[in-house]
Design a protein around this motif. Structure first.
Motif, PDB file in Angstrom:
ATOM      1  N   ARG A  35     -10.775   0.411   6.947  1.00  0.00           N
ATOM      2  CA  ARG A  35     -10.680  -0.170   8.615  1.00  0.00           C
ATOM      3  C   ARG A  35      -9.585  -0.895   8.745  1.00  0.00           C
ATOM      4  O   ARG A  35      -9.148  -0.803   9.856  1.00  0.00           O
ATOM      5  N   ALA A  36      -8.751  -1.561   7.612  1.00  0.00           N
ATOM      6  CA  ALA A  36      -7.510  -2.185   7.902  1.00  0.00           C
ATOM      7  C   ALA A  36      -6.499  -1.243   7.943  1.00  0.00           C
ATOM      8  O   ALA A  36      -6.399  -0.383   7.008  1.00  0.00           O
ATOM      9  N   ASP A  37      -5.236  -1.409   8.509  1.00  0.00           N
ATOM     10  CA  ASP A  37      -4.114  -0.575   8.444  1.00  0.00           C
ATOM     11  C   ASP A  37      -3.286  -0.897   7.382  1.00  0.00           C
ATOM     12  O   ASP A  37      -3.737  -1.993   6.576  1.00  0.00           O
ATOM     13  N   SER A  38      -2.309   0.093   6.751  1.00  0.00           N
ATOM     14  CA  SER A  38      -1.601  -0.430   5.589  1.00  0.00           C
ATOM     15  C   SER A  38      -0.775  -1.465   5.569  1.00  0.00           C
ATOM     16  O   SER A  38      -0.690  -2.215   4.491  1.00  0.00           O
ATOM     17  N   ALA A  39      -0.210  -1.717   6.694  1.00  0.00           N
ATOM     18  CA  ALA A  39       0.515  -3.200   6.813  1.00  0.00           C
ATOM     19  C   ALA A  39      -0.140  -4.223   6.447  1.00  0.00           C
ATOM     20  O   ALA A  39       0.131  -5.256   6.100  1.00  0.00           O
ATOM     21  N   THR A  40      -1.440  -4.264   7.186  1.00  0.00           N
ATOM     22  CA  THR A  40      -2.378  -5.427   6.832  1.00  0.00           C
ATOM     23  C   THR A  40      -2.864  -5.384   5.333  1.00  0.00           C
ATOM     24  O   THR A  40      -2.844  -6.808   4.820  1.00  0.00           O
ATOM     25  N   LEU A  41      -3.112  -4.461   4.864  1.00  0.00           N
ATOM     26  CA  LEU A  41      -3.527  -4.657   3.397  1.00  0.00           C
ATOM     27  C   LEU A  41      -2.197  -5.088   2.490  1.00  0.00           C
ATOM     28  O   LEU A  41      -2.450  -5.681   1.658  1.00  0.00           O
ATOM     29  N   ILE A  42      -1.026  -4.511   2.675  1.00  0.00           N
ATOM     30  CA  ILE A  42      -0.071  -4.940   1.869  1.00  0.00           C
ATOM     31  C   ILE A  42       0.265  -6.443   1.957  1.00  0.00           C
ATOM     32  O   ILE A  42       0.629  -7.150   1.094  1.00  0.00           O
ATOM     33  N   ALA A  43       0.136  -6.893   3.309  1.00  0.00           N
ATOM     34  CA  ALA A  43       0.564  -8.291   3.650  1.00  0.00           C
ATOM     35  C   ALA A  43      -0.665  -9.197   2.675  1.00  0.00           C
ATOM     36  O   ALA A  43      -0.320 -10.173   2.433  1.00  0.00           O
TER      37      ALA A  43
END
Length: 232
Positions: free
Chosen positions: A183-191
């Motif tokens: 549900r979360a985008d890649s940028a959010t997960l990486i952060a």
């Protein structure tokens, strides 16, 4: 002196007794009483016989009960077999459903993990290295003088290391949850992963220096472990 009776005298006496019984009517009376007693006994036997249940009725009732019991047994056996069949079908259906659900779930989880940002997988690898570093830290950290004795007690850091390793395991769990968070985008997960790695680095800085932790991508896991163990 004993008087011995001859067979003849005995026979004569018996004849006289028989004559006496006959002439006085005593013999007839004895025979009559014997006949009455016999009739009474026969009457008692007849009453007992009449009091017994009719054999045909007894056998008929027993046979009926046996047939009824057998019929109930057959019904119970048939019901039992039906229950066994139903249970078998339910087990098969449950297994099939469980396999289908698990198979579909595992397939989706594997697809999510495979498509997750590489930084998350790298973070898990770094956490595994960090756990190995912490295991290398276990040892004696001080010698404490024993009270009232000339000896010393060795102080180890097992409990502290165990607490640090538990924190690493918790962070690894958070990263694994991110792998399947579609549900979360890649940028959010990486952060989120980077923030978690910074926090765990601070939490274990008593064993692995922040400087060494920040250099983890430029050093091999073996070098990390060696440098950590050398400090203890």
């Amino acid at each position: 002196m004993l008087k011995i009776f001859s067979p003849k005298s005995t026979a004569e006496r018996l004849a006289k007794v028989e004559t006496l019984l006959t002439t006085t009517g005593l013999l007839d009376e004895l025979e009559r009483k014997a006949a009455v007693a016999n009739d009474q006994q026969r009457a008692s036997l007849a009453r007992d016989l009449a009091g017994l249940p009719d054999p045909s009725k007894v056998l008929a009732a027993v046979g009926k009960a046996e047939r009824a019991a057998h019929a109930e047994y057959e019904l119970a056996r048939e019901a039992y077999q039906k229950a066994i069949d139903a249970w078998s079908r339910a087990v098969s259906a449950s297994y099939g459903a469980s396999y289908g659900v698990d198979s579909a779930r595992n397939r989706l989880i594997q697809a999510l993990e495979k498509s997750a940002p590489p930084e998350l997988h790298a973070a898990l690898a770094d956490l595994d290295t960090l756990d190995q570093c912490l295991r290398a830290c276990v040892g004696i950290v001080a010698m404490e003088k024993r009270y009232g004795s000339p000896g010393y007690d060795a102080i180890n850091n097992v409990d502290a290391v165990s607490t640090a390793r538990a924190a690493v395991a918790e962070t690894a769990g958070e990263i694994r949850a991110m792998l399947v968070d579609g549900r979360a985008d890649s940028a959010t997960l990486i952060a989120r992963a980077e923030a978690a790695m910074v926090e765990i680095g601070k939490a274990v800085s008593g064993f692995v220096s922040e400087n060494l932790w920040n250099q983890r991508h430029s050093k091999s896991p073996l070098d990390m472990i060696r440098e950590t163990a050398a400090v203890i």
